[in-house]
Design an enzyme around this catalytic site. Structure first.
Site, short mmCIF file in Angstrom:
data_model
loop_
_atom_site.label_atom_id
_atom_site.label_comp_id
_atom_site.label_asym_id
_atom_site.label_seq_id
_atom_site.Cartn_x
_atom_site.Cartn_y
_atom_site.Cartn_z
N GLU A 1 0.81 -1.22 0.00
CA GLU A 1 0.00 0.00 0.00
C GLU A 1 0.84 1.27 0.00
O GLU A 1 0.47 2.26 -0.64
CB GLU A 1 -0.95 0.00 1.21
CG GLU A 1 -2.11 -0.97 1.10
CD GLU A 1 -1.77 -2.39 1.48
OE1 GLU A 1 -2.66 -3.26 1.37
OE2 GLU A 1 -0.62 -2.64 1.88
N HIS B 1 -10.83 -6.00 9.46
CA HIS B 1 -11.58 -5.74 8.23
C HIS B 1 -12.84 -4.92 8.50
O HIS B 1 -13.76 -4.94 7.70
CB HIS B 1 -11.97 -7.05 7.54
CG HIS B 1 -10.82 -7.89 7.10
ND1 HIS B 1 -10.10 -8.66 7.97
CD2 HIS B 1 -10.24 -8.06 5.88
CE1 HIS B 1 -9.13 -9.29 7.31
NE2 HIS B 1 -9.20 -8.95 6.04
#
Length: 663
Positions: free
Chosen positions: A402, A469
């Site tokens: 990322e 998540h």
């Protein structure tokens, strides 16, 4: 005459080129010698010396074309002088004057300039490697045959960004020249405490990258080898890793000194001085006499002194509150585009996909990047079918990295492209946090450069996804000046706000609640339209209380109001958190006299706290009760449904609302 310790091979270089390289090599050395005097006199606050390393900066810059980007570090003065930046502007920059490049907001070499195609570093070092990837990707997509060079030190090769950037460049075959200046020490840490491989160039093997070891003190070896390498890269775009063996003859910065360096090591490298050795070579070749050398030095000294005096005569910067605040973001003139088409009843996920697709059609320079977003269509299938329509150049699967991908988005922006980056889950943004908050957010304020990047953030609980998540982490970014934060609750808003986010040249964090993706339907125009930032939506009207929320919280509030029809509330859906529609909040609270803020995030340090404080400051005389905040428990997000239901504020909101009304 002193003979040279280094072995110089002029190959087919002309006499004029040899003298030109000497002048380019001598200029940063003489500027540095003056800077060392100025810092002792207290006229400059800090200096990072490149004495002993000049041949690398000078050689790399000399082989690149002036419209090819270079990303230097803080001891690469030869890059700046090699691009012929007027010296008074450099002195102004170092003194924090207006003719510098950062309006006094950043120091030394922490700046960039599109005029000279130089993109300066940030202190975190690593992200600039990914930025180079993005610049090179733009060059490759444009098929312009350009090469990008990025500098790093041997210490920064330990950072994850280094490995991420090399891997991306290798996988995407990007024309990036990765320049490692191995100067022996990362501040005071020697190389034997930094890595175990014999040569840093060997790291290229692991990424399938061509690599070379070059004597960084030999200007002719640097120039001739790089000339061949760069010409080849223009013909056959690919990354190349270069390790330059050199030494730093001064401290990390002047205040640190060099006491930690063994004297025999200093002596060994002192006789390899790149300027002295090359001067001796030119004398041995009969190309440079003492008189010529004195003339060159006199001309350079005059140029340096005159430019320093010009910068010194410049008035100090006067603080301007309006200018400081106005420069946080690049100006964006919102273009309202209304729908001219029929609507259809679609889910939120469909509206986002439509908006993204129509923006891809509208902006040919828009690139989408993310994990599994190409053929697979992304974790939530939002980009399903995009590859067939737009191709893999524009819809790019990324490695799991990322940080470098966010940095690459910044590089694309620098080189004329837009990008949308999908975080597979908002939680994963933590591994890309540094370039978002330290590069994208600050770049316009620092040196007037846009960051035309949208980061899509699938977020939120309620789907039993557990601690990694499920976060709704908007408060990480609303705290950071320079970022815009968008958080829609409905399909219509999501599509229109996404279009605006992509049009906006500033970095936008675009939050999309996963639990709303397939549960919320709405009539949404089929064609392209935009919605403004900073305008809340008044979902319901009433005089009893003001309810302020965003994302899933809006729907929880609607459920409670539907269950309690006797409660007449103003329900404000903020839609964007930065900028925030404070006017709508204040006007509503002044009308109702009571306010409750509902957020999904944990309460402490969240957006609700700032809204509450603002209401107390602006509406105190109108309040009939304390401002209420409702948020999730101060824990991580649990997996099991019973625990997740307890964690979320949905069940507690109704009780808190009724308590407020009864106050």
């Amino acid at each position: 005459m002193t003979s040279t310790l280094l072995k110089f091979d002029r190959k087919n270089l002309t006499d004029d080129k040899l003298i030109e390289l000497y002048k380019k090599l001598l200029k940063p050395r003489m500027i540095e010698e003056k800077m060392l005097i100025l810092i002792r006199q207290g006229k400059v606050s800090k200096w990072f010396s490149g004495i002993g390393q000049e041949a690398i900066s000078v050689g790399v810059t000399a082989v690149l074309q002036n419209d090819e980007y270079i990303l230097p570090m803080h001891r690469n003065l030869g890059v700046f002088t090699g691009r012929d930046i007027p010296l008074y502007r450099l002195f102004s920059q170092w003194q924090g004057k207006a003719n510098g490049f950062t309006k006094g907001r950043d120091r030394s070499f922490h700046f960039g300039t599109q005029e000279y195609k130089i993109i300066g570093m940030i202190s975190h070092l690593g992200p600039q490697l990914g930025v180079a990837d993005g610049i090179a990707l733009a060059n490759k997509l444009s098929k312009n045959g350009k090469v990008t060079a990025v500098f790093t030190g041997e210490g920064a090769t330990s950072e994850g960004d280094f490995h991420e950037a090399l891997n991306i460049a290798a996988v995407w075959e990007l024309p990036v020249l990765f320049v490692i200046e191995n100067n022996g020490y990362g501040l005071s840490t020697p190389t034997n405490e930094q890595y175990r491989c014999e040569h840093l160039a060997d790291k290229g093997i692991g990424y399938g990258i061509e690599s070379h070891i070059i004597d960084g003190n030999n200007i002719l070896e640097v120039y001739t080898q790089l000339s061949d390498i760069v010409d080849s890269m223009r013909e056959n775009p690919r990354p190349v890793l270069l390790e330059f063996k050199t030494f730093r003859m001064r401290g990390h910065e002047e205040a640190s000194g060099t006491k930690y360096v063994p004297q025999e090591l200093m002596d060994l490298w002192a006789v390899k001085d790149p300027v002295d050795n090359y001067r001796n070579f030119l004398k041995e070749e009969g190309l440079l006499t003492d008189a010529m050398d004195e003339q060159i030095r006199a001309e350079l000294k005059q140029e340096i002194d005159e430019n320093y005096q010009k910068a010194s005569n410049e008035e100090p910067i006067e603080a301007s509150l309006s200018e400081e605040l106005n420069d946080v973001y690049k100006e964006f003139i919102f273009e309202e585009i209304n729908s001219k088409n029929d609507s259809e009843n679609v889910r939120m996920i469909d509206a986002i996909s439509q908006g993204l697709k129509q923006s891809m059609e509208r902006h040919e320079n828009l690139i989408i990047m993310g994990q599994d977003i190409a053929e697979y269509g992304g974790a939530f299938k939002i980009t399903d079918g995009f590859v067939n329509e737009f191709g893999k150049d524009r819809v790019r699967n990324t490695p799991i990295c990322e940080s470098a991908i966010v940095s690459a988005g910044m590089g694309l922006s620098i080189n004329g492209y837009k990008s949308v980056i999908e975080m597979q889950f908002a939680d994963f943004v933590s591994t890309g946090f540094n370039p978002i908050v330290n590069y994208l957010a600050k770049v316009h304020y620092r040196w007037n450069e846009k960051a035309d990047v949208v980061v899509r953030m699938p977020c939120g609980a309620g789907v039993q996804a557990g601690p990694f998540h499920s976060q709704t982490n908007e408060a990480w970014f609303t705290k950071t000046p320079g970022l815009k934060v968008v958080y829609p609750a409905f399909p219509y808003d999501a599509k229109g706000l996404l279009a605006t986010a992509i049009n906006d040249p500033n970095p936008v964090m675009f939050f999309e609640h996963k639990a709303l993706y397939r549960s919320i339907y709405q009539d949404v125009p089929k064609d392209y339209y935009t919605l403004p930032f900073g305008k809340a939506s008044l979902i319901k009207e009433g005089n009893d209380v003001t309810i302020i929320s965003f994302g899933a919280g809006v729907h929880w509030a609607l459920e409670v109001l539907d269950k309690n029809p006797d409660i007449k509330a103003d329900l404000l859906d903020l839609r964007t958190l930065q900028p925030m529609d404070t006017e709508a909040i204040i006007n509503s609270v002044k009308k109702t006299g009571k306010a409750i803020i509902l957020q999904e995030d944990t309460l402490f340090g969240g957006v609700a706290s700032d809204i509450s404080a603002m209401i107390m400051e602006e509406c105190f005389n109108y309040l009939d009760a304390p401002v209420k905040r409702v948020g999730s428990l101060e824990t991580a997000i649990p997996f099991t449904k019973a625990l997740e239901d307890q964690y979320l504020p949905k069940s507690r909101f109704e009780t808190a609302l009724k308590e407020l009304l009864e106050y």
